[in-house]
Enzyme design. Structure first.
Site, PDB file in Angstrom:
ATOM      1  N   CYS A 117       0.804  -1.222   0.000  1.00 47.33           N
ATOM      2  CA  CYS A 117       0.000   0.000   0.000  1.00 47.33           C
ATOM      3  C   CYS A 117       0.839   1.275   0.000  1.00 47.33           C
ATOM      4  CB  CYS A 117      -0.947   0.007   1.188  1.00 47.33           C
ATOM      5  SG  CYS A 117      -2.166  -1.336   1.138  1.00 47.33           S
ATOM      6  N   HIS A 258      -2.927   7.230   2.664  1.00 43.47           N
ATOM      7  CA  HIS A 258      -3.407   5.940   2.169  1.00 43.47           C
ATOM      8  C   HIS A 258      -4.730   5.622   2.839  1.00 43.47           C
ATOM      9  CE1 HIS A 258      -3.897   1.754   1.466  1.00 43.47           C
ATOM     10  NE2 HIS A 258      -3.577   1.415   2.693  1.00 43.47           N
ATOM     11  N   ASN A 288     -10.392   0.250   0.692  1.00 41.54           N
ATOM     12  CA  ASN A 288      -8.937   0.329   0.605  1.00 41.54           C
ATOM     13  C   ASN A 288      -8.503  -0.332  -0.703  1.00 41.54           C
ATOM     14  OD1 ASN A 288      -6.161  -0.110   0.828  1.00 41.54           O
ATOM     15  ND2 ASN A 288      -6.233  -0.752   2.971  1.00 41.54           N
TER      16      ASN A 288
END
Length: 347
Positions: A117, A258, A288
């Site tokens: 990520c 993020h 996500n």
């Protein structure tokens, strides 16, 4: 550095995003798993996520987002393509050359970056280094992931959190200090946490043979421990970037972390001292999306007029490895954004 050679910086010139059409709501997950809309929303802030069609791979999402970013930049040509992903089309070869070729960029340097990520921020730093060194003049940076391909069908926790998507930016060579120039990078890692976010099988340590098929081939995450590390490292990395640039947290106009989960985002903003109304998030709509989450949040905010020229924008990301990274830029004057890739709903 030779004082006769002018310094070069990577400058944001365009951005774009793409998410699959299929929407998976919390209620749909609750219909087949031991969960509920309330349970998911209160723990993650997520209301729905997008899932790629069976025929679509990560490269397909990346091509669509990359094409949108190139169009927005007004120039279809780049000399380098970087793809941040943890879900490449194949273990070998890299997916970036295929993406570049399908975008008409055959001959461009192209390679994948695997920092989970945190991959998009790592890719931004790599692109900035290539531009500063004179090895590239225009770089297409894409973050794309199809987590639906690696999460187990009964994994209640991760199915609730992750979605599929791709976001991209075009960077051009410019001058340090001009609007859009990326600066104050901070990157870091801690390999002692390698087992906190992982797909156990599929590499040279644990090959994906028939004997280890099944659960070991699926994505796993130890959520409580990841939460603690994420808040600590996101906060520390963001603060390091701010200190390097001499920018106070209160001077940050837009904070784009993020999109892990809403609790993490709120905790990091609070730890930094960034007012909550300056947090940029579309987590509620798409979940996500891994390496795609930061560029997707940027593209969504830009398309809806939520990023103004001259604003100080802070980016930060955290992922498996463990790995993290942050950077700053002053938002540039960009061409009007094309039609938004995401039609927002009411939370």
């Amino acid at each position: 550095m030779n004082p006769d050679i002018p310094a070069r910086a990577a400058v944001l010139a365009g951005l774009g995003g793409w998410v699959p059409d299929r929407v998976v709501t919390n209620d749909e997950l609750a219909a087949r798993l031991d969960t509920s809309d309330h349970w998911i929303r209160t723990r993650t802030g997520i209301g729905s996520r997008r899932v790629a069609a069976p025929e679509d791979a990560t490269s397909d999402l990346a091509v669509r987002a990359g094409a949108a970013a190139l169009e927005h930049s007004g120039d279809p040509g780049v000399d380098t393509v970087l793809l941040a992903t943890v879900t490449p089309d194949h273990p070998c070869p890299a997916t970036a050359p295929d993406v570049a070729g399908r975008l008409g960029l055959t001959g461009a340097a192209a390679f994948d970056i695997g920092a989970v990520c945190a991959g998009f921020v790592y890719a931004l730093a790599t692109a900035a280094g290539l531009i500063a060194a004179g090895a590239a003049d225009r770089v297409l940076v894409i973050g794309a992931d199809t987590y639906s391909r690696i999460i187990g069908p009964d994994d209640r926790g991760n199915l609730a959190i992750f979605g599929d998507g791709a976001g991209a930016v075009v960077l051009r060579a410019g001058e340090p200090g001009e609007p859009g120039a990326l600066t104050a990078f901070d990157l870091g890692s801690d390999g002692s946490g390698r087992d906190l976010i992982t797909v156990p099988a599929g590499g040279s340590r644990h090959p994906a043979t028939a004997a280890v098929a099944g659960a070991d081939g699926h994505f796993t995450m130890r959520g409580r421990e990841v939460y603690r590390h994420a808040v600590t490292h996101l906060t520390r990395s963001a603060r390091t970037s701010l200190d390097a640039a001499g920018v106070a947290p209160a001077a940050v106009d837009r904070f784009v972390p993020h999109q892990a989960n809403l609790r993490i985002l709120a905790s990091v903003a609070d730890e930094l001292g960034v007012p909550p109304d300056r947090l940029v998030s579309n987590l509620h709509e798409i979940g996500n999306t891994g390496a795609a989450s930061v560029p997707l949040a940027l593209a969504d905010a830009a398309a809806h007029g939520e990023l103004a020229a001259g604003e100080t924008v802070l980016l930060t990301a955290f992922g498996g490895g463990l790995a993290w990274g942050s950077c700053l830029l002053r938002w540039p004057e960009l061409p009007p954004s094309p039609r938004p890739y995401l039609r927002r709903s009411t939370p």
